[in-house]
Write an enzyme that holds these catalytic residues in place. Structure first.
Site, PDB file in Angstrom:
ATOM      1  CG  ASN A 107       3.647  75.665  35.083  1.00 52.66           C
ATOM      2  OD1 ASN A 107       4.333  76.380  35.829  1.00 52.66           O
ATOM      3  ND2 ASN A 107       3.129  74.515  35.490  1.00 52.66           N
ATOM      4  CB  CYS A 117       7.776  74.264  43.089  1.00 50.12           C
ATOM      5  SG  CYS A 117       7.734  75.353  41.643  1.00 50.12           S
ATOM      6  N   GLY A 131       7.401  79.775  37.996  1.00 51.52           N
ATOM      7  CA  GLY A 131       8.475  80.097  38.938  1.00 51.52           C
ATOM      8  C   GLY A 131       7.982  80.770  40.203  1.00 51.52           C
TER       9      GLY A 131
END
Lengths: 307, 235
Positions: A73, A134, A76
């Site tokens: 994935n 992230c 964002g």
């Protein structure tokens, strides 16, 4: 049978979960999306979508690619921003039995502190999970999680900004995760969650271009489970704060493996996309396992397979 | 493929979709629009294009499937005099359920079906049986008018008063972009059903977004049916 776990023993407010099964950030929205599908109040905790200071549009499409036993994935961190979260989501959470933990991400250390400060004392928010892992944003995110010094700085800044229990979520896109974990614990983290997704990509061979709009993304799902399990094993041996295991957990036995590796609790993520009830199925499976094995307290299993 | 799913059929609306777990592999569920609904049955209509549809096509009669649904927002049915439905390729699937719902209203239903070749023209007779006025176009001219379905649409809209006409469309994005453009020029209200890779199906993961005038929207939960003037296709 006692399934409850205390994830922030050193924190004044503490973070007592009725059971060790949580949802992983980014896979469960704000909880409301799934509340019509099953009784989400039975969960140990819900970790909401990564939240930034201002709302974020996220990355261009496509954002999802299926891979062998996994999922790439590149969302964002699309999210509504901390103020909208406090106004629109927290009031509902305040009436929930299940604790909600807000995952936060910043582009600077100051941003992390400001978000944490905004969340401090808000009814319905029980803890913060600091996302320094992230892989899908240009600035911040995993950058802070990649070295012990910046990871500790973010942790300390967040701890100063809030009295809420603070979990820190680590990336393994780094050289030595145990070193980062120790630095984060030293800086005051109440608990450590790991792992976030692994950086990866996929290519469309006909179009001769990357499949993800962002080119690279984060890999999750069963494919990463053995890696995640090893990292949890490693970190649990290095720190004395509770560790929350995450990465490809799909079944109760997966979850028990993480607990036996040293995790006090687990987060279920990608499995939810295939089976929305996965967290509850896992919880029920853990209960059955304990019953069968004659275990009274889940604490007996934590680290049971450590050598 | 016909599915017996009484609970879903009871509440499902045209334009919504089912999220089906086909096997342990492939990993994600696959979305299918509602093609026909009758009694406790729902028909889905698909082409075998990948591993998921391949595995689904191998299922034996009577096999049990794990279905999540109905999901998403369907078509907003308005009792406007002229209903124009335009579908391309397999995109025609959800328009049939819509036509079935519309035949009970006192409206005129005009269906335009487009495909690459005659062999790929779908549901022509089914729509005719319902009492719809059907026109077809193929890109290679082997069936109906040679050209694009949107060419027929342009002609039809010329003869219909915009305020008494509504347009519904489903098909490839390129076609939807042209339909939206034509609808905009003709000032006709238009709803389009988008196709995307759907991950969670309930609006949690933000994987299936589409660009709109007001930022990204989730196809699975804010769509898959959108008003055409809010979607920025191909940008």
């Amino acid at each position: 049978m006692n399934l409850s776990v205390q994830l922030a023993p050193k924190n004044k407010q503490g973070l007592l979960l009725t059971n060790p099964v949580m949802t992983a950030s980014g896979t469960f929205g704000y909880g409301t999306e799934y509340s019509r599908l099953f009784d989400i109040q039975k969960l140990g905790a819900i970790v909401c979508k990564g939240t930034t200071l201002n709302h974020k549009d996220g990355n261009p499409q496509p954002r999802i690619v299926e891979t062998a036993s996994g999922l790439l994935n590149s969302i964002g961190l699309q999210n509504i921003g901390v103020n909208a979260l406090i106004k629109e989501k927290a009031p509902l959470w305040a009436s929930w039995q299940v604790p909600v933990i807000v995952n936060i991400a910043g582009e600077t250390i100051d941003e992390y502190a400001r978000i944490a400060n905004e969340l401090d004392g808000v009814a319905g928010i029980r803890a913060i999970e600091v996302n320094i892992s992230c892989p899908n944003i240009k600035a911040g995110g995993a950058e802070f999680g990649a070295n012990p010094k910046s990871a500790a700085e973010v942790t300390a800044a967040v701890k100063t900004a809030t009295s809420l229990p603070v979990l820190v979520k680590l990336t393994i896109n780094t050289s030595d995760i145990a070193e980062i974990a120790m630095a984060v614990a030293e800086a005051g983290a109440d608990a450590i969650s790991l792992i976030n997704t692994l950086r990866g990509m996929a290519i469309d061979i006909i179009m001769r271009r990357p499949l993800l709009g962002n080119i690279i993304g984060g890999l999750s799902g069963p494919a990463i489970k053995p890696v995640a399990l090893h990292m949890v094993y490693k970190v649990a041996g290095a720190v004395d704060v509770p560790v929350i295991g995450c990465g490809g957990i799909t079944t109760a036995s997966d979850a028990i493996e993480f607990i036996m590796a040293g995790a006090s609790a687990v987060q279920v993520g990608t499995a939810i996309f295939t089976n929305p009830r996965a967290p509850l199925d896992i919880l029920e499976g853990i209960e059955q396992f304990m019953k069968k094995e004659g275990i009274e307290d889940i604490a007996e299993l934590v680290g049971a397979a450590r050598y | 493929m016909s599915l017996e799913a009484g609970k879903i059929a009871k509440i499902a609306k045209p334009g919504q979709f089912l999220h089906i777990k086909i096997d342990d592999m492939p990993f994600l569920r696959r979305p299918f629009s509602l093609h026909r609904m009758y009694n406790s049955n729902i028909d889905i209509f698909y082409h075998v294009v990948g591993k998921g549809t391949q595995a689904l096509s191998q299922k034996e009669s009577g096999a049990k499937l794990d279905i999540l649904g109905p999901l998403g927002n369907g078509f907003e049915i308005k009792e406007i005099k002229n209903q124009v439905l335009i579908g391309g390729g397999i995109g025609i699937a959800p328009l049939f359920a819509l036509a079935e719902a519309l035949v009970n209203t006192s409206t005129q239903i005009c269906v335009i079906i487009g495909a690459k070749t005659k062999e790929r023209l779908l549901c022509e007779e089914d729509f005719a049986k319902l009492g719809c006025k059907v026109q077809v176009a193929t890109e290679d001219g082997t069936g109906g008018k040679k050209g694009m379905a949107t060419d027929i649409l342009k002609d039809i809209l010329l003869s219909l008063p915009p305020t008494e006409t509504i347009l519904y469309s489903s098909g490839p994005n390129k076609m939807l972009a042209e339909v939206s453009r034509v609808a905009n020029v003709a000032s006709v209200s238009c709803q389009i059903s988008l196709e995307e890779t759907i991950c969670c199906g309930v609006g949690a993961c933000l994987g299936c977004v589409v660009k709109t005038a007001t930022g990204y929207k989730r196809v699975c939960s804010e769509g898959p049916v959108f008003k055409s003037d809010e979607i920025l296709l191909g940008s």
